[in-house]
Design a protein around this motif. Structure first.
Motif, PDB file in Angstrom:
ATOM      1  N   SER A 144      43.629  42.839  39.983  1.00 21.39           N
ATOM      2  CA  SER A 144      42.948  42.910  39.088  1.00 21.39           C
ATOM      3  C   SER A 144      42.996  44.500  38.590  1.00 21.39           C
ATOM      4  CB  SER A 144      41.250  42.735  39.548  1.00 21.39           C
ATOM      5  OG  SER A 144      40.617  43.952  39.601  1.00 21.39           O
ATOM      6  N   ALA A 145      43.046  44.582  37.338  1.00 18.64           N
ATOM      7  CA  ALA A 145      43.150  45.849  36.729  1.00 18.64           C
ATOM      8  C   ALA A 145      41.601  46.611  36.944  1.00 18.64           C
ATOM      9  CB  ALA A 145      43.335  45.944  35.063  1.00 18.64           C
ATOM     10  N   ASP A 146      41.911  48.162  36.952  1.00 14.73           N
ATOM     11  CA  ASP A 146      40.952  49.012  37.389  1.00 14.73           C
ATOM     12  C   ASP A 146      40.224  49.394  36.250  1.00 14.73           C
ATOM     13  OD1 ASP A 146      39.377  50.212  38.848  1.00 14.73           O
ATOM     14  OD2 ASP A 146      40.476  52.033  38.991  1.00 14.73           O
ATOM     15  N   ARG A 147      39.525  48.448  35.340  1.00 14.53           N
ATOM     16  CA  ARG A 147      38.763  48.855  34.015  1.00 14.53           C
ATOM     17  C   ARG A 147      37.056  48.631  34.379  1.00 14.53           C
ATOM     18  NH1 ARG A 147      43.319  45.610  30.693  1.00 14.53           N
ATOM     19  NH2 ARG A 147      44.781  46.920  30.799  1.00 14.53           N
ATOM     20  N   ASP A 148      36.420  49.212  33.906  1.00 15.00           N
ATOM     21  CA  ASP A 148      35.017  49.121  34.173  1.00 15.00           C
ATOM     22  C   ASP A 148      34.207  48.661  32.899  1.00 15.00           C
ATOM     23  OD1 ASP A 148      35.465  50.182  36.610  1.00 15.00           O
ATOM     24  OD2 ASP A 148      35.054  52.300  36.090  1.00 15.00           O
ATOM     25  N   ALA A 149      33.181  47.651  33.455  1.00 18.08           N
ATOM     26  CA  ALA A 149      32.174  47.401  32.357  1.00 18.08           C
ATOM     27  C   ALA A 149      30.824  47.665  33.316  1.00 18.08           C
ATOM     28  CB  ALA A 149      32.282  45.719  32.065  1.00 18.08           C
ATOM     29  N   GLY A 150      30.230  48.805  32.835  1.00 18.56           N
ATOM     30  CA  GLY A 150      29.023  49.193  33.549  1.00 18.56           C
ATOM     31  C   GLY A 150      27.999  48.669  32.610  1.00 18.56           C
ATOM     32  N   GLY A 151      26.866  48.388  33.577  1.00 14.31           N
ATOM     33  CA  GLY A 151      25.683  48.040  32.761  1.00 14.31           C
ATOM     34  C   GLY A 151      24.599  48.789  33.805  1.00 14.31           C
ATOM     35  N   GLY A 152      23.637  49.165  32.929  1.00 13.92           N
ATOM     36  CA  GLY A 152      22.297  49.755  33.532  1.00 13.92           C
ATOM     37  C   GLY A 152      21.143  49.092  32.913  1.00 13.92           C
ATOM     38  N   GLY A 153      20.144  49.079  33.548  1.00  9.24           N
ATOM     39  CA  GLY A 153      18.744  48.393  32.864  1.00  9.24           C
ATOM     40  C   GLY A 153      17.752  49.038  33.375  1.00  9.24           C
ATOM     41  N   ASP A 154      16.493  49.152  32.299  1.00 13.54           N
ATOM     42  CA  ASP A 154      15.306  49.806  32.976  1.00 13.54           C
ATOM     43  C   ASP A 154      14.535  48.275  33.096  1.00 13.54           C
ATOM     44  OD1 ASP A 154      16.075  52.193  32.787  1.00 13.54           O
ATOM     45  OD2 ASP A 154      15.388  52.388  30.765  1.00 13.54           O
ATOM     46  N   THR A 155      13.761  48.107  33.884  1.00 14.45           N
ATOM     47  CA  THR A 155      12.605  47.281  34.094  1.00 14.45           C
ATOM     48  C   THR A 155      11.698  47.727  34.570  1.00 14.45           C
ATOM     49  OG1 THR A 155      13.584  46.663  36.319  1.00 14.45           O
ATOM     50  CG2 THR A 155      14.735  45.731  34.645  1.00 14.45           C
ATOM     51  N   GLY A 156      10.394  46.771  34.518  1.00 16.63           N
ATOM     52  CA  GLY A 156       9.355  47.192  35.054  1.00 16.63           C
ATOM     53  C   GLY A 156       8.808  46.089  36.019  1.00 16.63           C
ATOM     54  N   GLY A 157       8.222  46.358  37.134  1.00 13.30           N
ATOM     55  CA  GLY A 157       7.283  45.375  37.867  1.00 13.30           C
ATOM     56  C   GLY A 157       7.081  46.145  39.174  1.00 13.30           C
ATOM     57  N   ASP A 158       6.410  45.336  40.008  1.00 10.14           N
ATOM     58  CA  ASP A 158       6.078  45.497  41.287  1.00 10.14           C
ATOM     59  C   ASP A 158       7.320  45.153  42.198  1.00 10.14           C
ATOM     60  OD1 ASP A 158       2.606  44.511  40.618  1.00 10.14           O
ATOM     61  OD2 ASP A 158       3.713  46.404  40.505  1.00 10.14           O
ATOM     62  N   GLY A 159       7.230  45.954  43.301  1.00  9.99           N
ATOM     63  CA  GLY A 159       8.383  45.598  44.284  1.00  9.99           C
ATOM     64  C   GLY A 159       8.672  46.657  45.381  1.00  9.99           C
ATOM     65  N   VAL A 166      36.646  45.004  35.779  1.00 12.20           N
ATOM     66  CA  VAL A 166      37.143  43.570  35.361  1.00 12.20           C
ATOM     67  C   VAL A 166      38.422  43.855  34.709  1.00 12.20           C
ATOM     68  CG1 VAL A 166      34.659  42.958  34.916  1.00 12.20           C
ATOM     69  CG2 VAL A 166      36.015  44.202  33.137  1.00 12.20           C
ATOM     70  N   ASP A 167      39.114  42.431  34.322  1.00 14.15           N
ATOM     71  CA  ASP A 167      40.373  42.712  33.808  1.00 14.15           C
ATOM     72  C   ASP A 167      40.262  42.833  32.209  1.00 14.15           C
ATOM     73  OD1 ASP A 167      41.911  42.194  35.901  1.00 14.15           O
ATOM     74  OD2 ASP A 167      41.644  40.199  35.946  1.00 14.15           O
ATOM     75  N   ASP A 168      39.164  42.310  31.469  1.00 13.84           N
ATOM     76  CA  ASP A 168      38.797  42.335  30.004  1.00 13.84           C
ATOM     77  C   ASP A 168      37.656  42.860  29.688  1.00 13.84           C
ATOM     78  OD1 ASP A 168      38.500  41.661  27.436  1.00 13.84           O
ATOM     79  OD2 ASP A 168      39.440  39.807  27.451  1.00 13.84           O
ATOM     80  N   VAL A 169      37.483  44.251  29.427  1.00  9.09           N
ATOM     81  CA  VAL A 169      36.328  44.855  29.094  1.00  9.09           C
ATOM     82  C   VAL A 169      35.467  44.280  28.126  1.00  9.09           C
ATOM     83  CG1 VAL A 169      35.168  47.031  28.533  1.00  9.09           C
ATOM     84  CG2 VAL A 169      37.131  46.979  30.221  1.00  9.09           C
ATOM     85  N   ALA A 170      36.147  43.808  27.067  1.00  6.49           N
ATOM     86  CA  ALA A 170      35.470  43.268  25.922  1.00  6.49           C
ATOM     87  C   ALA A 170      34.657  41.785  26.290  1.00  6.49           C
ATOM     88  CB  ALA A 170      36.220  42.991  24.708  1.00  6.49           C
ATOM     89  N   ALA A 215      23.529  38.391  38.908  1.00  6.13           N
ATOM     90  CA  ALA A 215      24.501  37.858  37.736  1.00  6.13           C
ATOM     91  C   ALA A 215      25.513  38.594  37.133  1.00  6.13           C
ATOM     92  CB  ALA A 215      23.474  37.211  36.600  1.00  6.13           C
ATOM     93  N   LEU A 216      25.125  39.811  37.098  1.00 10.09           N
ATOM     94  CA  LEU A 216      25.916  40.865  36.305  1.00 10.09           C
ATOM     95  C   LEU A 216      27.029  41.189  37.250  1.00 10.09           C
ATOM     96  CD1 LEU A 216      23.571  43.225  34.427  1.00 10.09           C
ATOM     97  CD2 LEU A 216      25.103  41.771  33.307  1.00 10.09           C
ATOM     98  N   GLY A 217      26.519  41.344  38.503  1.00  6.62           N
ATOM     99  CA  GLY A 217      27.717  41.735  39.753  1.00  6.62           C
ATOM    100  C   GLY A 217      28.836  40.708  39.693  1.00  6.62           C
ATOM    101  N   SER A 218      28.205  39.436  39.426  1.00 11.48           N
ATOM    102  CA  SER A 218      29.301  38.393  39.548  1.00 11.48           C
ATOM    103  C   SER A 218      30.585  38.157  38.310  1.00 11.48           C
ATOM    104  CB  SER A 218      28.537  36.972  39.253  1.00 11.48           C
ATOM    105  OG  SER A 218      27.946  36.627  38.066  1.00 11.48           O
ATOM    106  N   ILE A 219      30.257  38.967  37.464  1.00  4.11           N
ATOM    107  CA  ILE A 219      31.233  39.286  36.153  1.00  4.11           C
ATOM    108  C   ILE A 219      32.593  39.845  36.668  1.00  4.11           C
ATOM    109  CG2 ILE A 219      31.723  40.241  34.114  1.00  4.11           C
ATOM    110  CD1 ILE A 219      28.817  40.333  33.489  1.00  4.11           C
ATOM    111  N   GLY A 220      32.509  40.491  37.798  1.00  3.72           N
ATOM    112  CA  GLY A 220      33.894  41.188  38.299  1.00  3.72           C
ATOM    113  C   GLY A 220      33.615  41.594  39.762  1.00  3.72           C
ATOM    114  N   GLU A 221      34.443  42.728  40.022  1.00  3.88           N
ATOM    115  CA  GLU A 221      34.203  43.413  41.457  1.00  3.88           C
ATOM    116  C   GLU A 221      33.032  44.363  41.356  1.00  3.88           C
ATOM    117  OE1 GLU A 221      36.824  45.816  44.655  1.00  3.88           O
ATOM    118  OE2 GLU A 221      37.904  44.571  43.118  1.00  3.88           O
TER     119      GLU A 221
END
Length: 170
Positions: free
Chosen positions: A1-16, A52-56, A103-109
């Motif tokens: 697998s190529a060493d290309r990154d697709a990063g994702g951050g998110g803001d959420t709200g809730g109790d936990g 991931v192999d394909d960032v797009a 789910a986002l973690g399952s896109i790649g490594e």
């Protein structure tokens, strides 16, 4: 697998609350966020780096996943060759936070994942109080407007009413 990154951050709200990390087979670590009702308003923020192999294609898949959870894409920064990379910012409902991370973690490594939490209870309580006060003020002014008899009184009350309704809406 190529060493290309697709990063994702998110803001959420809730109790936990967070539980001890669970190690994934690829060597990544995924802290589990377990919603619990402590009477507090908690906002979670996650920063997830996925190789991931394909960032797009990975970016499109991440956006599709977020749409399935009725989340929204709030920002995107993409870089091309020689080191393709995309940073996506999503916002999702609190109850979907852990499922979205999985789910986002399952896109790649998964290469990196950071989760933080902020207690915003005081901000929420303050905002709710301001809304309640503004709504009561609007209702009071509407009552005054119904009983106004002069054009001067009507104009003054309408001006104040418009100002208070605008404040309430914002």
């Amino acid at each position: 697998s190529a060493d290309r990154d697709a990063g994702g951050g998110g803001d959420t709200g809730g109790d936990g609350a967070t539980e001890a990390p669970e190690v994934l087979g690829s060597g990544g670590v995924t802290p589990l966020v377990q919603p619990a009702n402590f009477g507090r308003e908690i906002i979670y923020t996650a920063d997830l780096t996925v190789a991931v192999d394909d960032v797009a294609a990975a970016g499109a898949e991440a956006t599709r996943i977020i749409a399935q959870f009725d989340g929204l894409l709030f920002g995107q920064q993409t870089e091309g060759l020689p080191n393709p990379r995309s940073v996506l910012i999503f916002k999702v409902e609190p109850d979907d936070f852990q499922a979205v991370l999985d789910a986002l973690g399952s896109i790649g490594e998964v290469r990196n994942q950071n989760i933080s939490a902020d207690d915003v209870t005081e901000v929420v309580v303050d905002l709710e109080s301001r809304i309640e006060t503004a709504a009561a003020s609007v209702e009071r002014l509407r009552g005054f407007l119904e009983n106004a008899t002069t054009i001067t009184d009507i104009a003054e009350i309408e001006g104040q009413l418009v100002e208070r309704e605008s404040m309430l809406e914002s």
